[in-house]
Motif scaffolding. Sequence first.
Motif, PDB file in Angstrom:
ATOM      1  N   SER A 182       0.827  -1.212   0.000  1.00 24.80           N
ATOM      2  CA  SER A 182       0.000   0.000   0.000  1.00 24.80           C
ATOM      3  C   SER A 182       0.862   1.263   0.000  1.00 24.80           C
ATOM      4  N   SER A 189       0.773   4.234  -8.928  1.00 24.34           N
ATOM      5  CA  SER A 189      -0.321   4.974  -9.554  1.00 24.34           C
ATOM      6  C   SER A 189       0.217   6.147 -10.357  1.00 24.34           C
ATOM      7  N   ASP A 226      -7.408   0.592  -7.842  1.00 21.18           N
ATOM      8  CA  ASP A 226      -7.037   1.623  -6.874  1.00 21.18           C
ATOM      9  C   ASP A 226      -8.067   1.702  -5.758  1.00 21.18           C
ATOM     10  N   ILE A 227      -9.375   1.654  -6.112  1.00 18.62           N
ATOM     11  CA  ILE A 227     -10.453   1.708  -5.099  1.00 18.62           C
ATOM     12  C   ILE A 227     -10.404   0.467  -4.204  1.00 18.62           C
ATOM     13  N   GLN A 230      -7.589   0.669  -1.730  1.00 20.32           N
ATOM     14  CA  GLN A 230      -7.891   1.611  -0.649  1.00 20.32           C
ATOM     15  C   GLN A 230      -8.806   0.967   0.397  1.00 20.32           C
ATOM     16  N   LYS A 231      -9.838   0.245  -0.082  1.00 21.06           N
ATOM     17  CA  LYS A 231     -10.729  -0.447   0.860  1.00 21.06           C
ATOM     18  C   LYS A 231      -9.981  -1.509   1.645  1.00 21.06           C
ATOM     19  N   SER A 233      -6.837  -1.480   2.389  1.00 17.10           N
ATOM     20  CA  SER A 233      -5.986  -0.790   3.361  1.00 17.10           C
ATOM     21  C   SER A 233      -6.780  -0.370   4.587  1.00 17.10           C
ATOM     22  N   ASN A 234      -8.021   0.145   4.374  1.00 15.81           N
ATOM     23  CA  ASN A 234      -8.869   0.528   5.509  1.00 15.81           C
ATOM     24  C   ASN A 234      -9.241  -0.688   6.353  1.00 15.81           C
TER      25      ASN A 234
END
Length: 252
Positions: A182, A189, A226-227, A230-231, A233-234
């Motif tokens: 991450s 990117s 990418d989305i 991110q999810k 990583s959360n």
Amino acid sequence: MERNVNYVLIGGIFFAILIGLIVFILWFGRISFNEDKFRIYTITTSYDISGIAVKTPIKYKGITIGHIKHIGFDTTQLGVVKITLLIQRSIPIAKGSSVLIDSQGLAGLSYLALRQNPKGEIIVNDDDAVLTLDQSFLGKLSDKADSALEEMLGVLGSVEKLLSEKNVKHISSTLTSLDQFSQSLPALSSNINRALESINGELENGAGAMIAPTLYQTQKSLQNLDILLQKTSNLLDKFDDNPYPTIFGEKK
């Protein structure tokens, strides 16, 4: 002559006491010489029958209609109890009816309470004289408690395996790898965006018009990636803070 009279008197008293004792035993044991007025019913069950025994009364609507004749194990089935009942023939009993172990008050004597099946036909033949034994409220509660305890122990065992030292190390290693990935995501990117800008410049000059749809789909897939990252990583941050609710959900 006087001695003979005393022997007769003593013998008469002895026989009177003996007859009275026999009558008392028969009355106390509830032995009836009119068993032809009773129909024999059988029950086979795997439930615990604590509290009842031979001569335990059978009641219907609070009225005694019979008693238990015999209790023993069924020789054809392992761990199954067979109960033989004597119930008055004059009492109509429907097929599919059952009995329940009940007691008079909290500390009263136990008895069998008859529960009629309102939709069953009346038993006429002795071959159909079969009843079932229902569990009492405490028996059902005990079974449910045992089942709940077994399920809880199974869940605790799964949690213990999940949170074992080996699994924790493996999860920690995975989290570290994902964290490193991450962190490198922004640079990746940025490189992708530069490459796409370069390709867009070429497309504007008229070169590579044939590959435009493929590049568009590639760009869309990269945005979705990418989305997703991110999810992910959360989710990893939440798992790192408190793993239990992340896996099993929040308690309501």
